[in-house]
Structure formats: C-alpha cells, structure tokens
Design a protein around this motif. Structure first.
Motif, PDB file in Angstrom:
ATOM      1  N   TYR A 164       0.480  -1.574   0.219  1.00 47.85           N
ATOM      2  CA  TYR A 164      -0.240  -0.086   0.076  1.00 47.85           C
ATOM      3  C   TYR A 164       0.835   1.198  -0.193  1.00 47.85           C
ATOM      4  O   TYR A 164       0.614   2.210  -0.950  1.00 47.85           O
ATOM      5  N   ILE A 165       2.141   1.385   0.832  1.00 45.59           N
ATOM      6  CA  ILE A 165       2.851   2.942   0.956  1.00 45.59           C
ATOM      7  C   ILE A 165       3.428   2.856  -0.065  1.00 45.59           C
ATOM      8  O   ILE A 165       3.791   3.926  -0.917  1.00 45.59           O
ATOM      9  N   ASP A 166       3.864   1.585  -0.779  1.00 49.46           N
ATOM     10  CA  ASP A 166       5.031   1.348  -2.105  1.00 49.46           C
ATOM     11  C   ASP A 166       4.183   1.897  -3.151  1.00 49.46           C
ATOM     12  O   ASP A 166       4.267   3.089  -4.259  1.00 49.46           O
ATOM     13  N   PHE A 167       2.887   1.831  -3.382  1.00 51.19           N
ATOM     14  CA  PHE A 167       1.708   1.783  -3.910  1.00 51.19           C
ATOM     15  C   PHE A 167       1.588   4.326  -3.789  1.00 51.19           C
ATOM     16  O   PHE A 167       1.756   4.241  -5.108  1.00 51.19           O
ATOM     17  N   VAL A 168       1.343   4.590  -3.217  1.00 50.89           N
ATOM     18  CA  VAL A 168       0.399   5.665  -2.831  1.00 50.89           C
ATOM     19  C   VAL A 168       1.695   6.816  -2.263  1.00 50.89           C
ATOM     20  O   VAL A 168       1.534   7.699  -2.628  1.00 50.89           O
ATOM     21  N   LEU A 169       2.606   6.459  -2.388  1.00 53.82           N
ATOM     22  CA  LEU A 169       3.545   7.167  -1.442  1.00 53.82           C
ATOM     23  C   LEU A 169       4.457   8.297  -2.537  1.00 53.82           C
ATOM     24  O   LEU A 169       5.452   7.160  -3.704  1.00 53.82           O
ATOM     25  N   GLY A 170       4.026   8.994  -3.043  1.00 56.01           N
ATOM     26  CA  GLY A 170       4.668  10.305  -4.237  1.00 56.01           C
ATOM     27  C   GLY A 170       3.907   9.743  -5.146  1.00 56.01           C
ATOM     28  O   GLY A 170       4.364  10.849  -6.287  1.00 56.01           O
ATOM     29  N   ARG A 171       2.695   8.580  -5.721  1.00 60.36           N
ATOM     30  CA  ARG A 171       2.465   8.855  -6.621  1.00 60.36           C
ATOM     31  C   ARG A 171       1.198  10.521  -7.365  1.00 60.36           C
ATOM     32  O   ARG A 171       0.709  10.965  -6.274  1.00 60.36           O
ATOM     33  N   ALA A 172       1.620  10.395  -8.152  1.00 58.05           N
ATOM     34  CA  ALA A 172       1.059  11.925  -8.792  1.00 58.05           C
ATOM     35  C   ALA A 172      -0.969  11.449  -9.093  1.00 58.05           C
ATOM     36  O   ALA A 172      -0.423  10.274  -8.954  1.00 58.05           O
ATOM     37  N   GLY A 173      -1.367  12.208  -8.924  1.00 61.05           N
ATOM     38  CA  GLY A 173      -3.038  12.332  -9.165  1.00 61.05           C
ATOM     39  C   GLY A 173      -3.742  11.114  -8.380  1.00 61.05           C
ATOM     40  O   GLY A 173      -5.223  10.751  -8.527  1.00 61.05           O
ATOM     41  N   ILE A 174      -3.242  11.310  -7.254  1.00 60.38           N
ATOM     42  CA  ILE A 174      -4.266  10.624  -5.738  1.00 60.38           C
ATOM     43  C   ILE A 174      -4.528  11.590  -4.803  1.00 60.38           C
ATOM     44  O   ILE A 174      -3.348  12.495  -4.003  1.00 60.38           O
ATOM     45  N   THR A 175      -5.352  11.231  -3.521  1.00 55.34           N
ATOM     46  CA  THR A 175      -5.820  11.610  -2.827  1.00 55.34           C
ATOM     47  C   THR A 175      -5.721  10.420  -1.931  1.00 55.34           C
ATOM     48  O   THR A 175      -6.673   9.630  -2.149  1.00 55.34           O
ATOM     49  N   TYR A 176      -4.988  10.310  -0.502  1.00 55.47           N
ATOM     50  CA  TYR A 176      -4.790   9.081   0.295  1.00 55.47           C
ATOM     51  C   TYR A 176      -4.339   9.094   1.293  1.00 55.47           C
ATOM     52  O   TYR A 176      -4.146  10.563   2.548  1.00 55.47           O
ATOM     53  N   TYR A 177      -5.722   8.856   2.396  1.00 56.84           N
ATOM     54  CA  TYR A 177      -5.939   8.702   4.062  1.00 56.84           C
ATOM     55  C   TYR A 177      -6.056   7.159   4.192  1.00 56.84           C
ATOM     56  O   TYR A 177      -5.898   6.539   4.205  1.00 56.84           O
ATOM     57  N   THR A 178      -6.210   6.943   5.642  1.00 62.84           N
ATOM     58  CA  THR A 178      -6.124   5.726   6.170  1.00 62.84           C
ATOM     59  C   THR A 178      -6.255   5.539   7.337  1.00 62.84           C
ATOM     60  O   THR A 178      -6.261   6.739   8.267  1.00 62.84           O
TER      61      THR A 178
END
Length: 230
Positions: free
Chosen positions: A143-157
């Motif tokens: 999950y962290i590999d996918f979201v961390l620094g990825r452009a074009g998304i918004t995320y929280y947990t």
C-alpha cells in the motif's frame, strides 16, 4: 467502524453506485453488509479458490482457482469502470500490490479504493508469510509503495479495523514526501528494520486519521456518545 461502514459512507457521500470487492476465500467478509440501495451494481471477485463446494453459499460474481487476481482483472477491464473498489488481498507483498494496481485500473476517474489491513498493530501480525490467527501480512508495505509520492491521487488511512486505506483517483494537495520516500526505500530490503521504520513513522506514511477525523474530513456527522441518563 468496519470496512463496510467506510464503503457505505463514501458511497452515500459521493453518490457512488457501483462497487467491486477483490478478495480471497479467507478475506473480505463484509460483502453482505454493502448497501444495495446505494450500490445498484455490486460485484465480488474471488481468487485462490481451493474448495469450490465450500463457497457454494457465498455471493460471488467472478471466481478463479488461480493464485492471483490478474485473470479476473483482465476480464473486468473490458467492462464499465467502478465507482469504488474494495481490496482485501491475500496479504503477501506480491498479491497485495497486484490487487491494488489491478483495482486502481478498474476505477473510474474520481472513484475510490478502500484497502484493508494497511495499519498492522505489531510486527507479529505483519509477518510476510501466512501465520495462524490474525494476519495483516505486508499489505501495508504494498500500500505504501503504491501511494507514497504517486501523482494524481489523494489518500489517507482510517485508524480502524486494522487500517482502512482510502485512495481517490483524483489529485489532492501536494505533500512533500521526498525524504519519507527515500528512507522508506532504504528500508525495503530488511523485514525487521522496515517494520520498525513503519512503526515509528506510520502517521506520516499512511496519512493516518482517526474515525472522527474521517467523518470531519468527509463532512459526515460525528457519532454522539449516549448521555449518562440514557
């Protein structure tokens, strides 16, 4: 708050009407709780089936005995995209990352992923290999590999039910995570040090919020505790 509550609340907030669950015979377990009055199109895809007879009474739209979700995702890619996809994978890194990437590809622009088991409470439940009892595995890592620094998304947990990651397929406010990314990658080759780093930095890595913060963020009413006289 359960994972199904988050799915239903997001559906009502954003007017989502299509939902897909990607899971295994031993994960998920919330499909019956999805609000069908909100989600007119509600489907479930299960991979890794060993005993077909054991699943005859379960509501499954797509099933495969393959050990990955790749075949199901490829088949679904020719169909209309979903508003929300829920991922509760087999918790190895390979399965988790493949399920998250596949789910994201099936999501419409502006839709949301909900990913289970992103905030393991201790290193025992975060073991990379299947262990008896509660097991979050290394889904948190994928999950962290996918979201961390990825452009074009918004995320929280959301800090509930072993951590429910929420990823919107739309850009949000910029976060400078460059040092966080560098240190996270540096820890990637050692299971022990990686979990320790995660444990020390889970708030920032996961963009972790409480249930009340989730409700405030999404403009939902807070749950009022009953009065002493009730």
């Amino acid at each position: 708050m359960k994972k199904s509550d988050i799915i239903n609340l997001l559906g009502a907030k954003y007017g989502f009407v299509s939902h897909l669950e990607i899971s295994t015979p031993n994960t998920g377990f919330q499909y019956a709780l999805i609000d069908r009055t909100q989600y007119a199109r509600c489907e479930r895809a299960v991979y890794g089936i060993v005993d077909e007879d054991a699943l005859l009474d379960q509501d499954i739209t797509y099933r495969t005995s393959q050990r990955t979700s790749c075949g199901i995702v490829n088949a679904l890619s020719t169909m209309p995209p979903f508003d929300l996809v829920f991922v509760d994978p087999h918790h190895t890194y390979e399965n988790s990352f493949e399920d998250i990437v596949g789910a994201f590809s099936l999501l419409r622009q502006g839709g949301a992923l909900v990913i289970h088991d992103c905030n393991p409470p201790n290193s025992q439940v975060a073991a990379p290999d299947l262990t008896p009892g509660d097991w979050c595995g290394v889904t948190y890592w994928a999950y962290i590999d996918f979201v961390l620094g990825r452009a074009g998304i918004t995320y929280y947990t959301v800090d509930t039910d072993y951590g429910c990651g929420v990823v919107f397929k739309q850009p949000g406010p910029d976060r400078d995570t460059s040092r966080l990314q560098f240190d996270w990658v540096r820890m990637a080759w050692n299971d022990d040090s990686r979990y320790d780093y995660f444990d020390w930095n889970r708030q920032r890595l996961l963009n972790l919020i409480s249930v009340d913060e989730f409700r405030i963020r999404e403009g939902l009413p807070l749950l009022t505790p009953p009065s002493a006289s009730a």
